[in-house]
Design a protein around this motif. Structure first.
Motif, PDB file in Angstrom:
ATOM      1  N   ASN A   1       0.824  -1.212   0.000  1.00  0.00           N
ATOM      2  CA  ASN A   1       0.000   0.000   0.000  1.00  0.00           C
ATOM      3  C   ASN A   1       0.859   1.264   0.000  1.00  0.00           C
ATOM      4  O   ASN A   1       0.582   2.219   0.733  1.00  0.00           O
ATOM      5  CB  ASN A   1      -0.964   0.019   1.178  1.00  0.00           C
ATOM      6  CG  ASN A   1      -2.099  -0.954   0.993  1.00  0.00           C
ATOM      7  OD1 ASN A   1      -2.451  -1.311  -0.126  1.00  0.00           O
ATOM      8  ND2 ASN A   1      -2.674  -1.390   2.099  1.00  0.00           N
TER       9      ASN A   1
ATOM     10  N   GLU B   1      -2.546  -7.326  -1.863  1.00  0.00           N
ATOM     11  CA  GLU B   1      -3.549  -7.526  -2.908  1.00  0.00           C
ATOM     12  C   GLU B   1      -4.157  -8.918  -2.800  1.00  0.00           C
ATOM     13  O   GLU B   1      -3.510  -9.875  -2.388  1.00  0.00           O
ATOM     14  CB  GLU B   1      -2.905  -7.338  -4.280  1.00  0.00           C
ATOM     15  CG  GLU B   1      -2.421  -5.945  -4.520  1.00  0.00           C
ATOM     16  CD  GLU B   1      -1.727  -5.798  -5.871  1.00  0.00           C
ATOM     17  OE1 GLU B   1      -1.888  -6.689  -6.722  1.00  0.00           O
ATOM     18  OE2 GLU B   1      -1.045  -4.785  -6.057  1.00  0.00           O
ATOM     19  N   SER B   2      -5.400  -9.044  -3.225  1.00  0.00           N
ATOM     20  CA  SER B   2      -6.136 -10.298  -3.048  1.00  0.00           C
ATOM     21  C   SER B   2      -5.566 -11.452  -3.865  1.00  0.00           C
ATOM     22  O   SER B   2      -5.745 -12.608  -3.499  1.00  0.00           O
ATOM     23  CB  SER B   2      -7.607 -10.101  -3.397  1.00  0.00           C
ATOM     24  OG  SER B   2      -7.728  -9.713  -4.747  1.00  0.00           O
TER      25      SER B   2
ATOM     26  N   THR C   1      -2.398 -12.063  -4.265  1.00  0.00           N
ATOM     27  CA  THR C   1      -1.054 -12.342  -3.760  1.00  0.00           C
ATOM     28  C   THR C   1      -1.093 -13.528  -2.808  1.00  0.00           C
ATOM     29  O   THR C   1      -1.976 -13.618  -1.960  1.00  0.00           O
ATOM     30  CB  THR C   1      -0.481 -11.109  -3.030  1.00  0.00           C
ATOM     31  OG1 THR C   1      -0.442 -10.013  -3.944  1.00  0.00           O
ATOM     32  CG2 THR C   1       0.907 -11.377  -2.497  1.00  0.00           C
TER      33      THR C   1
END
Length: 185
Positions: A71, A108-109, A111
């Motif tokens: 992020n 992130e989803s 990952t």
């Protein structure tokens, strides 16, 4: 006398014919009871986890872990260290795992968090792969309890085959008794 030598030969043959696996990957639900080393090795998942670390998020490695951009912020995901012949987390390492979980909760989803269990050189290859698997699994379970999606975490054991230090002393062996976190696609 002849029977003793035949038995000795048979025992030697059995001991020297075993072979070890160099990498054990496991993906199992956290709702199951913790696996013993024998049952864990029987549940090997043959699906490959790509070893390609996400290039744009890996900033650098350090002695204590890996820096990732998460992020837009550079975060150190620390290694988890274990005692000799142990796979339980100390109070200090539970705190490190909790800190790692809070940082990893916003990846992130798509990952995958790959938890790698490692051991020092003491013990047989088979024993160390089983111990590395237990170490990776206990870290995975801790991350799941701290809110990380279970399906986003994969565990792998490298046993003693992935040392960060090769000197023959206790400080070096301690560095090798670890679990690392890698972000992969």
């Amino acid at each position: 006398m002849k029977k003793v030598s035949i038995y000795s030969l048979l025992i030697a043959a059995v001991l020297f014919t075993g072979c070890s696996q160099k990498e054990v990957e496991v993906s199992s639900p956290a709702t199951q009871a913790p696996e013993t080393s024998e049952s864990a090795l029987n549940n090997i998942d043959d699906s490959n986890i790509q070893d390609e670390v996400i290039n744009d998020s890996l900033v650098e490695s350090s002695e204590d872990g890996y820096y990732y951009m998460i992020n837009g912020k550079k975060e150190l995901i620390k290694n988890i260290y274990f005692g000799f012949d142990k796979y339980s987390l100390t109070t200090e390492m539970k705190e490190v795992a909790k800190e790692n979980a809070s940082k990893l909760s916003s990846v992130e989803s798509d990952t995958i968090i790959k938890v790698e269990g490692n051991c020092d050189e003491w013990g047989t290859d088979e024993y160390n792969y089983a111990l590395g698997l237990k170490r990776a699994k206990v870290v995975k379970d801790t991350l799941v309890m701290d809110g990380i999606n279970e399906n986003a975490i994969k565990v792998v054991s490298f046993g003693e085959s992935n040392p960060v230090c090769n000197e023959k002393n206790s400080a070096c062996w301690q560095k090798n008794r670890r679990s690392e976190h890698k972000l992969v696609k």
